[in-house]
Design a protein around this motif. Structure first.
Motif, mmCIF file in Angstrom:
data_model
loop_
_atom_site.group_PDB
_atom_site.id
_atom_site.type_symbol
_atom_site.label_atom_id
_atom_site.label_comp_id
_atom_site.label_asym_id
_atom_site.label_seq_id
_atom_site.Cartn_x
_atom_site.Cartn_y
_atom_site.Cartn_z
ATOM 1 N N MET A 181 -35.180 19.982 -17.263
ATOM 2 C CA MET A 181 -33.875 19.596 -17.818
ATOM 3 C C MET A 181 -33.377 20.666 -18.804
ATOM 4 S SD MET A 181 -32.651 16.001 -19.355
ATOM 5 C CE MET A 181 -31.331 15.881 -20.560
ATOM 6 N N ALA A 182 -34.299 21.213 -19.587
ATOM 7 C CA ALA A 182 -33.907 22.288 -20.517
ATOM 8 C C ALA A 182 -33.404 23.491 -19.717
ATOM 9 C CB ALA A 182 -35.093 22.670 -21.393
ATOM 10 N N ALA A 183 -34.083 23.785 -18.588
ATOM 11 C CA ALA A 183 -33.661 24.910 -17.747
ATOM 12 C C ALA A 183 -32.250 24.683 -17.218
ATOM 13 C CB ALA A 183 -34.641 25.099 -16.594
ATOM 14 N N ASP A 184 -31.962 23.456 -16.767
ATOM 15 C CA ASP A 184 -30.611 23.141 -16.265
ATOM 16 C C ASP A 184 -29.571 23.548 -17.303
ATOM 17 O OD1 ASP A 184 -31.888 21.774 -14.204
ATOM 18 O OD2 ASP A 184 -31.559 19.781 -15.062
ATOM 19 N N ILE A 185 -29.836 23.119 -18.514
ATOM 20 C CA ILE A 185 -28.836 23.284 -19.581
ATOM 21 C C ILE A 185 -28.743 24.752 -20.018
ATOM 22 C CG2 ILE A 185 -28.288 22.628 -21.972
ATOM 23 C CD1 ILE A 185 -29.768 19.926 -21.338
ATOM 24 N N LEU A 186 -29.909 25.391 -20.251
ATOM 25 C CA LEU A 186 -29.905 26.745 -20.818
ATOM 26 C C LEU A 186 -29.443 27.798 -19.809
ATOM 27 C CD1 LEU A 186 -33.145 26.567 -23.002
ATOM 28 C CD2 LEU A 186 -30.789 26.058 -23.655
ATOM 29 N N LEU A 187 -29.630 27.506 -18.541
ATOM 30 C CA LEU A 187 -29.232 28.426 -17.475
ATOM 31 C C LEU A 187 -27.733 28.730 -17.512
ATOM 32 C CD1 LEU A 187 -30.639 29.823 -15.120
ATOM 33 C CD2 LEU A 187 -30.407 27.729 -13.795
ATOM 34 N N TYR A 188 -26.952 27.796 -18.012
ATOM 35 C CA TYR A 188 -25.490 27.965 -17.971
ATOM 36 C C TYR A 188 -24.907 28.302 -19.342
ATOM 37 C CZ TYR A 188 -26.252 26.469 -13.322
ATOM 38 O OH TYR A 188 -26.724 26.429 -12.034
ATOM 39 N N ASP A 189 -25.747 28.763 -20.276
ATOM 40 C CA ASP A 189 -25.265 29.070 -21.633
ATOM 41 C C ASP A 189 -24.395 27.926 -22.159
ATOM 42 O OD1 ASP A 189 -26.569 31.506 -21.674
ATOM 43 O OD2 ASP A 189 -24.831 32.631 -20.955
ATOM 44 N N THR A 190 -24.921 26.722 -21.990
ATOM 45 C CA THR A 190 -24.158 25.503 -22.289
ATOM 46 C C THR A 190 -23.959 25.283 -23.785
ATOM 47 O OG1 THR A 190 -25.123 24.520 -20.311
ATOM 48 C CG2 THR A 190 -24.206 22.993 -21.951
ATOM 49 N N ASP A 191 -22.726 24.916 -24.156
ATOM 50 C CA ASP A 191 -22.443 24.551 -25.549
ATOM 51 C C ASP A 191 -22.589 23.041 -25.759
ATOM 52 O OD1 ASP A 191 -21.367 27.207 -26.564
ATOM 53 O OD2 ASP A 191 -20.032 26.872 -24.848
ATOM 54 N N VAL A 192 -22.105 22.253 -24.788
ATOM 55 C CA VAL A 192 -22.016 20.798 -24.977
ATOM 56 C C VAL A 192 -22.640 20.056 -23.790
ATOM 57 C CG1 VAL A 192 -20.418 18.878 -25.392
ATOM 58 C CG2 VAL A 192 -19.788 21.184 -26.130
ATOM 59 N N VAL A 193 -23.452 19.041 -24.089
ATOM 60 C CA VAL A 193 -24.083 18.240 -23.024
ATOM 61 C C VAL A 193 -23.696 16.759 -23.194
ATOM 62 C CG1 VAL A 193 -26.253 17.754 -21.816
ATOM 63 C CG2 VAL A 193 -26.065 19.809 -23.225
ATOM 64 N N PRO A 194 -22.744 16.268 -22.400
ATOM 65 C CA PRO A 194 -22.362 14.858 -22.514
ATOM 66 C C PRO A 194 -23.382 13.948 -21.825
ATOM 67 C CG PRO A 194 -21.033 15.962 -20.828
ATOM 68 C CD PRO A 194 -21.943 17.001 -21.399
ATOM 69 N N VAL A 195 -24.018 13.086 -22.598
ATOM 70 C CA VAL A 195 -25.060 12.198 -22.062
ATOM 71 C C VAL A 195 -25.077 10.877 -22.826
ATOM 72 C CG1 VAL A 195 -26.798 13.790 -21.086
ATOM 73 C CG2 VAL A 195 -26.681 13.469 -23.550
ATOM 74 N N GLY A 196 -25.849 9.932 -22.316
ATOM 75 C CA GLY A 196 -26.094 8.679 -23.028
ATOM 76 C C GLY A 196 -27.193 8.889 -24.064
ATOM 77 N N ASN A 197 -27.339 7.884 -24.905
ATOM 78 C CA ASN A 197 -28.305 7.950 -26.012
ATOM 79 C C ASN A 197 -29.749 8.157 -25.585
ATOM 80 O OD1 ASN A 197 -27.983 7.920 -28.698
ATOM 81 N ND2 ASN A 197 -27.262 5.796 -28.773
ATOM 82 N N ASP A 198 -30.103 7.664 -24.387
ATOM 83 C CA ASP A 198 -31.492 7.754 -23.939
ATOM 84 C C ASP A 198 -31.936 9.202 -23.689
ATOM 85 O OD1 ASP A 198 -29.804 7.989 -21.736
ATOM 86 O OD2 ASP A 198 -31.221 7.075 -20.352
ATOM 87 N N GLN A 199 -30.977 10.132 -23.667
ATOM 88 C CA GLN A 199 -31.345 11.532 -23.402
ATOM 89 C C GLN A 199 -31.515 12.351 -24.686
ATOM 90 O OE1 GLN A 199 -32.113 12.639 -20.277
ATOM 91 N NE2 GLN A 199 -31.825 10.485 -19.764
ATOM 92 N N ARG A 200 -31.359 11.700 -25.852
ATOM 93 C CA ARG A 200 -31.412 12.421 -27.121
ATOM 94 C C ARG A 200 -32.674 13.279 -27.274
ATOM 95 N NH1 ARG A 200 -27.922 11.431 -31.545
ATOM 96 N NH2 ARG A 200 -26.547 9.741 -30.953
ATOM 97 N N GLN A 201 -33.820 12.684 -26.962
ATOM 98 C CA GLN A 201 -35.086 13.401 -27.161
ATOM 99 C C GLN A 201 -35.153 14.644 -26.257
ATOM 100 O OE1 GLN A 201 -38.639 11.221 -26.151
ATOM 101 N NE2 GLN A 201 -39.667 11.834 -28.038
ATOM 102 N N HIS A 202 -34.626 14.516 -25.037
ATOM 103 C CA HIS A 202 -34.608 15.667 -24.128
ATOM 104 C C HIS A 202 -33.696 16.773 -24.654
ATOM 105 C CE1 HIS A 202 -35.849 12.885 -20.588
ATOM 106 N NE2 HIS A 202 -36.890 13.519 -21.076
ATOM 107 N N ILE A 203 -32.576 16.390 -25.221
ATOM 108 C CA ILE A 203 -31.644 17.398 -25.747
ATOM 109 C C ILE A 203 -32.277 18.098 -26.961
ATOM 110 C CG2 ILE A 203 -29.328 17.785 -26.735
ATOM 111 C CD1 ILE A 203 -29.167 16.807 -23.849
ATOM 112 N N GLU A 204 -32.953 17.317 -27.799
ATOM 113 C CA GLU A 204 -33.608 17.919 -28.972
ATOM 114 C C GLU A 204 -34.664 18.929 -28.536
ATOM 115 O OE1 GLU A 204 -32.615 17.880 -32.085
ATOM 116 O OE2 GLU A 204 -31.000 16.669 -31.237
ATOM 117 N N LEU A 205 -35.438 18.568 -27.507
ATOM 118 C CA LEU A 205 -36.461 19.498 -27.018
ATOM 119 C C LEU A 205 -35.808 20.774 -26.467
ATOM 120 C CD1 LEU A 205 -39.616 19.816 -26.388
ATOM 121 C CD2 LEU A 205 -38.903 19.428 -24.045
#
Ligand code: TYM
Length: 327
Positions: free
Chosen positions: A129-153
């Motif tokens: 999941m981190a690879a998905d996000i970092l691969l696109y030089d992402t600034d913002v990730v819209p998600v539900g609350n259950d994904q907080r821990q993944h975003i922090e990691l």
């Protein structure tokens, strides 16, 4: 323009939680952001899936993105496994993660339950999941609350790699969580979140449910014996969940809703909520079936994969150079 990335697993019919927590943000953000929306099929095989059903679910999620209003001309819609860099960067990030932090992830603990024959994919899920996000030089990730821990990691990993090379290898992303809808609870048990895998059909409202099923699910929803429409998560979790859903659909605040139903019972409130939900979901469902049988879906996915690859290749080149792999 800031870049947005998000993804949904093709593991079953999407429900109201997915929509109110994450998907409706997708549409809003595409007006003034460069948006990349992914069907994360590699994530879904961390647990065994029926291959035929999985393929259909992949198309379903992509069609639902479009049915809720994601415009393939403005945003990129693609399938994760069609851009090989996701798996590649995932490995590199796995090598930058600690076993301690991965074993502390709530999702891993819930799904593995300490069982030693749990698939290792559940353990490595957050680095993909981190690879998905970092691969696109992402600034913002819209998600539900259950994904907080993944975003922090993801943020921790980006910062760790940047510090290691004393260079901005990755953009450090921010999660985007809504005030209403970030955690939609199950209708039959309002102390656990609405979930795709729940067995009781009436615990959730699917985005493809017909009007009758939507109404039945709401009328049966667990409340309490007080017959007072009041927002109080601790003492009235069922009613509070329904108020939040009402609020997310209508834009009315919880206190406005409370005063609308002062002196009235749960029956009136539930009937109106069912109406609001039915009117909001019906157009999505109708549009979904049109898109699902048209060729605009495959066209959008082909173009999307190409656009995604173009960004991912540039990031991977930079990352490999930093780590000294390849030539
Ligand atoms: P997934 O497929 O479980 O859920 C998709 C999105 O729906 C949100 N969501 C909810 N929001 C409110 N209330 C609920 N009851 C509820 N249930 C689900 C989730 O927070 C999510 O935003 N790991 C992710 C998929 C993923 C991803 C990514 C997301 C993989 N790579 C990169 C963002 C960026 C997941 O399993 O979502």
């Amino acid at each position: 323009m800031k870049r947005v990335f998000s993804g949904v697993q093709p593991t079953g019919d999407l429900h109201l939680g997915n929509y109110l927590g994450a998907l409706r943000q997708f549409v809003e953000l595409q007006e003034d952001h460069e948006c990349v929306y992914c069907v994360v099929d590699l994530h879904s095989i961390t647990l065994p899936q029926d291959p035929k059903e999985l393929r259909q679910h992949i198309y379903d999620v992509a069609a639902l993105y479009m049915a809720i209003g994601v415009d393939a001309k403005k945003s990129t819609i693609f399938i994760q496994s069609e851009v090989k860099e996701h798996a590649e960067l995932s490995w590199i990030l796995t090598c930058s993660s600690y076993t301690g932090e991965l074993s502390r992830m709530t999702q891993f603990k819930d799904k593995s339950k300490g069982n030693e024959s749990s698939p290792a994919g559940i353990f490595c899920y957050p680095t993909l999941m981190a690879a998905d996000i970092l691969l696109y030089d992402t600034d913002v990730v819209p998600v539900g609350n259950d994904q907080r821990q993944h975003i922090e990691l993801t943020r921790d990993l980006a910062i760790r790699v940047n510090n290691r090379f004393d260079k901005k290898v990755f953009v450090v992303p921010e999660g985007r969580y809504l005030k209403e809808g970030a955690r939609v609870m199950s209708l039959d048990n309002p102390t656990s979140k609405m979930s795709k895998s729940a067995e009781n059909q009436f615990s959730k409202i699917g985005l493809l449910d017909d009007d009758n099923k939507i109404k039945k699910s709401i009328m049966r929803a667990t409340t309490d014996s007080e017959a007072n429409v009041r927002f109080d998560i601790e003492n009235k979790p069922g009613v509070s969940n329904l108020i939040s859903i009402y609020s997310a659909f209508s834009g009315k605040s919880a206190s406005e809703i409370e005063s609308m139903y002062e002196g009235k019972g749960y029956g009136d409130f539930k009937k109106d909520l069912a109406e609001v939900a039915i009117e909001s979901i019906r157009p999505i469902r109708e549009r979904f079936y049109e898109i699902r049988k048209s060729d605009m879906l495959t066209k959008a996915l082909d173009e999307g994969a190409e656009k995604a690859r173009a960004i991912a290749e540039i990031t991977m080149k930079r990352v490999k150079e930093q780590f000294g792999i390849g030539r």
